[in-house]
Scaffold this motif. Structure first.
Motif, PDB file in Angstrom:
ATOM      1  N   ALA A 286       0.831  -1.199   0.000  1.00 12.91           N
ATOM      2  CA  ALA A 286       0.000   0.000   0.000  1.00 12.91           C
ATOM      3  C   ALA A 286       0.866   1.250   0.000  1.00 12.91           C
ATOM      4  O   ALA A 286       1.992   1.243   0.500  1.00 12.91           O
ATOM      5  N   ALA A 287       0.343   2.326  -0.571  1.00 12.13           N
ATOM      6  CA  ALA A 287       1.044   3.612  -0.563  1.00 12.13           C
ATOM      7  C   ALA A 287       0.939   4.234   0.834  1.00 12.13           C
ATOM      8  O   ALA A 287      -0.043   4.055   1.550  1.00 12.13           O
ATOM      9  N   ALA A 288       1.991   4.967   1.209  1.00 13.28           N
ATOM     10  CA  ALA A 288       2.005   5.667   2.497  1.00 13.28           C
ATOM     11  C   ALA A 288       2.855   6.920   2.346  1.00 13.28           C
ATOM     12  O   ALA A 288       3.767   6.969   1.522  1.00 13.28           O
ATOM     13  N   ASP A 289       2.559   7.942   3.160  1.00 14.71           N
ATOM     14  CA  ASP A 289       3.395   9.133   3.129  1.00 14.71           C
ATOM     15  C   ASP A 289       4.299   9.164   4.357  1.00 14.71           C
ATOM     16  O   ASP A 289       4.204   8.319   5.249  1.00 14.71           O
ATOM     17  N   GLU A 290       5.173  10.166   4.403  1.00 14.11           N
ATOM     18  CA  GLU A 290       6.138  10.272   5.500  1.00 14.11           C
ATOM     19  C   GLU A 290       5.427  10.435   6.835  1.00 14.11           C
ATOM     20  O   GLU A 290       5.859   9.912   7.863  1.00 14.11           O
ATOM     21  N   ALA A 291       4.305  11.159   6.818  1.00 15.16           N
ATOM     22  CA  ALA A 291       3.571  11.418   8.057  1.00 15.16           C
ATOM     23  C   ALA A 291       3.031  10.116   8.651  1.00 15.16           C
ATOM     24  O   ALA A 291       3.037   9.931   9.881  1.00 15.16           O
ATOM     25  N   PHE A 292       2.578   9.206   7.780  1.00  8.75           N
ATOM     26  CA  PHE A 292       2.060   7.920   8.275  1.00  8.75           C
ATOM     27  C   PHE A 292       3.177   7.118   8.944  1.00  8.75           C
ATOM     28  O   PHE A 292       2.987   6.557  10.023  1.00  8.75           O
ATOM     29  N   LEU A 293       4.340   7.057   8.290  1.00  9.74           N
ATOM     30  CA  LEU A 293       5.462   6.319   8.874  1.00  9.74           C
ATOM     31  C   LEU A 293       5.848   6.908  10.223  1.00  9.74           C
ATOM     32  O   LEU A 293       6.111   6.166  11.180  1.00  9.74           O
ATOM     33  N   GLU A 294       5.865   8.255  10.304  1.00 11.88           N
ATOM     34  CA  GLU A 294       6.239   8.906  11.565  1.00 11.88           C
ATOM     35  C   GLU A 294       5.216   8.610  12.655  1.00 11.88           C
ATOM     36  O   GLU A 294       5.576   8.308  13.799  1.00 11.88           O
ATOM     37  N   ALA A 295       3.933   8.657  12.291  1.00 16.00           N
ATOM     38  CA  ALA A 295       2.876   8.387  13.267  1.00 16.00           C
ATOM     39  C   ALA A 295       2.938   6.954  13.793  1.00 16.00           C
ATOM     40  O   ALA A 295       2.626   6.689  14.957  1.00 16.00           O
ATOM     41  N   GLU A 296       3.383   6.028  12.914  1.00 17.80           N
ATOM     42  CA  GLU A 296       3.474   4.621  13.302  1.00 17.80           C
ATOM     43  C   GLU A 296       4.827   4.275  13.917  1.00 17.80           C
ATOM     44  O   GLU A 296       5.055   3.130  14.329  1.00 17.80           O
ATOM     45  N   GLY A 297       5.739   5.245  13.966  1.00 20.19           N
ATOM     46  CA  GLY A 297       7.063   5.002  14.538  1.00 20.19           C
ATOM     47  C   GLY A 297       7.922   4.098  13.679  1.00 20.19           C
ATOM     48  O   GLY A 297       8.746   3.331  14.195  1.00 20.19           O
ATOM     49  N   LEU A 298       7.771   4.193  12.344  1.00 19.84           N
ATOM     50  CA  LEU A 298       8.488   3.321  11.428  1.00 19.84           C
ATOM     51  C   LEU A 298       9.615   4.075  10.733  1.00 19.84           C
ATOM     52  O   LEU A 298       9.420   5.206  10.273  1.00 19.84           O
ATOM     53  N   ALA A 299      10.778   3.462  10.659  1.00 16.87           N
ATOM     54  CA  ALA A 299      11.915   4.048   9.953  1.00 16.87           C
ATOM     55  C   ALA A 299      11.796   3.721   8.471  1.00 16.87           C
ATOM     56  O   ALA A 299      11.732   2.542   8.096  1.00 16.87           O
ATOM     57  N   LYS A 300      11.761   4.735   7.642  1.00 17.05           N
ATOM     58  CA  LYS A 300      11.603   4.521   6.209  1.00 17.05           C
ATOM     59  C   LYS A 300      12.720   3.648   5.652  1.00 17.05           C
ATOM     60  O   LYS A 300      13.890   3.826   5.973  1.00 17.05           O
ATOM     61  N   GLY A 301      12.323   2.669   4.838  1.00 17.64           N
ATOM     62  CA  GLY A 301      13.293   1.775   4.221  1.00 17.64           C
ATOM     63  C   GLY A 301      13.711   0.602   5.079  1.00 17.64           C
ATOM     64  O   GLY A 301      14.509  -0.224   4.654  1.00 17.64           O
ATOM     65  N   SER A 302      13.149   0.506   6.277  1.00 18.69           N
ATOM     66  CA  SER A 302      13.552  -0.572   7.188  1.00 18.69           C
ATOM     67  C   SER A 302      12.751  -1.840   6.922  1.00 18.69           C
ATOM     68  O   SER A 302      11.742  -1.833   6.223  1.00 18.69           O
ATOM     69  N   MET A 303      13.236  -2.946   7.475  1.00 21.74           N
ATOM     70  CA  MET A 303      12.522  -4.204   7.463  1.00 21.74           C
ATOM     71  C   MET A 303      12.499  -4.731   8.886  1.00 21.74           C
ATOM     72  O   MET A 303      13.543  -4.862   9.515  1.00 21.74           O
ATOM     73  N   ARG A 304      11.327  -4.976   9.434  1.00 20.66           N
ATOM     74  CA  ARG A 304      11.239  -5.487  10.807  1.00 20.66           C
ATOM     75  C   ARG A 304      10.315  -6.690  10.855  1.00 20.66           C
ATOM     76  O   ARG A 304       9.404  -6.842  10.024  1.00 20.66           O
ATOM     77  N   LEU A 305      10.580  -7.553  11.811  1.00 23.99           N
ATOM     78  CA  LEU A 305       9.713  -8.694  12.063  1.00 23.99           C
ATOM     79  C   LEU A 305       8.707  -8.315  13.140  1.00 23.99           C
ATOM     80  O   LEU A 305       9.060  -7.682  14.136  1.00 23.99           O
ATOM     81  N   ILE A 306       7.454  -8.689  12.928  1.00 28.97           N
ATOM     82  CA  ILE A 306       6.397  -8.340  13.869  1.00 28.97           C
ATOM     83  C   ILE A 306       5.618  -9.594  14.253  1.00 28.97           C
ATOM     84  O   ILE A 306       5.699 -10.626  13.584  1.00 28.97           O
ATOM     85  N   ASP A 307       4.860  -9.489  15.349  1.00 26.20           N
ATOM     86  CA  ASP A 307       4.046 -10.626  15.774  1.00 26.20           C
ATOM     87  C   ASP A 307       2.639 -10.498  15.194  1.00 26.20           C
ATOM     88  O   ASP A 307       2.311  -9.526  14.493  1.00 26.20           O
TER      89      ASP A 307
END
Length: 331
Positions: A20-41
């Motif tokens: 899905a498309a997302a903007d910088e504000a969405f990543l910041e609100a979710e606490g996500l580092a742009k370009g990162s890959m993380r494992l989640i539960d």
């Protein structure tokens, strides 16, 4: 000897990609580092999915992307991976078989849901990946069909699946079956973080002569070799495998076989939209070229053409007829 009926059979994580498309504000609100890959539960996967805009859902995972690309190029492709008996598991099976990929692995009913990767793509084409590995991490050796492996010219394995013990043993079993049948084994290092955790294990495979075709990018080959200089890293590894293939982003790619080093430039792209699956489709093009009996140069060009097509739009599935594209540019 068993007759060959598949050009490439891959083993990897069976993941449903939600892009899905997302903007910088969405990543910041979710606490996500742009370009990162993380494992989640599973809980975080549900929470983030609920917050995302409507996305495209397709069968995914690195090796699955590659064999989907092989099929799109007219090759005979198969896939081994674990999904659960749930809705996303059915989406994965329906999608990948609809692409012409043989997928016979039985769904599990152990209560662990099907894996999914939530991919957020910003306007600058950077992808931020949030992966719940779920059932894909529970592929066990009993799921390996010896006859299917013996009938495949090339067995292709992804480094991402080396982490958990169950699928690691399944892949080792598959390698032994392939080598006993005189088939080629291809391995992709997948990501530098995989090498950080499994460098010794990967080198043991390679030093032991278990890998015929090794795929890496520039960062991965230097990490594997323990050499910061690219050319020294290539020189360190090239004699340990029959064929070494290294992608270098905008600098193109190289392949080395029997001391012969071939390089190709990156294919031009009008606009990079989403880099998801670029390396996977490069591997698809190269392997399809090898299955067609093409030389290293043409196989590299096929990989570059497939990768360029895939980064020109969202998702890791071609939107242009790859066979026609290859015919137009290579003949």
């Amino acid at each position: 000897m068993t007759d060959i009926r598949l050009d490439v059979l891959a083993i990897g994580n069976a993941i449903v990609d939600v892009i899905a498309a997302a903007d910088e504000a969405f990543l910041e609100a979710e606490g996500l580092a742009k370009g990162s890959m993380r494992l989640i539960d599973a809980a975080e996967a549900t929470r983030l999915y609920d917050h995302m805009t409507q996305g495209r859902e397709t069968s995914g995972g690195s090796a699955a992307n590659t064999v989907a690309g092989v099929a799109a190029l007219g090759g005979r492709a198969g896939f081994i991976g674990q999904v659960a008996s749930d809705q996303l598991g059915e989406i994965f099976r329906h999608d990948i078989t609809g692409l012409g990929v043989e997928f016979a692995t039985r769904a599990s009913d152990g209560g662990v849901p099907t894996a999914r990767c939530l991919i957020l793509v910003t306007p600058d084409a950077q992808r931020t990946m949030n992966t719940f590995l779920g059932a894909s991490q529970h592929l066990h050796a009993a799921a390996i069909d010896a006859g299917q492996i013996e009938a495949a010219a090339i067995l292709y394995l992804e480094g991402y699946l080396w982490d958990p013990e169950e699928p690691r043993w399944a892949m080792i079993k598959a390698i032994d079956i392939a080598r006993a049948a005189g088939r080629k084994v291809a391995f992709t290092l997948s990501d530098s973080f995989c090498i950080a955790r499994h460098r010794d294990g990967f080198n043991q495979l390679i030093d032991g002569g278990k890998v015929d075709i090794l795929f890496a990018n520039e960062d991965e080959i230097t990490a594997l070799a323990g050499q910061p200089d690219f050319d020294r890293a290539v020189a360190t590894v090239q004699g340990k495998v029959e064929t070494l293939v290294v992608t270098r982003s905008e600098k193109g790619a190289i392949a080395v076989r029997d001391g012969e080093r071939v390089a190709v430039a990156a294919e031009p792209v009008a606009r990079v939209v989403d880099t998801t699956g670029a390396g996977d489709l490069f591997a698809a093009g190269f392997l399809a070229g090898q299955a067609q009996g093409r030389d290293l140069g043409d196989s590299l060009r096929m990989g570059a053409i497939a990768a360029a097509e895939i980064i020109s739009h969202y998702g890791a599935r071609p939107e242009t007829d790859l066979k026609a594209l290859i015919a137009e540019r290579l003949g």
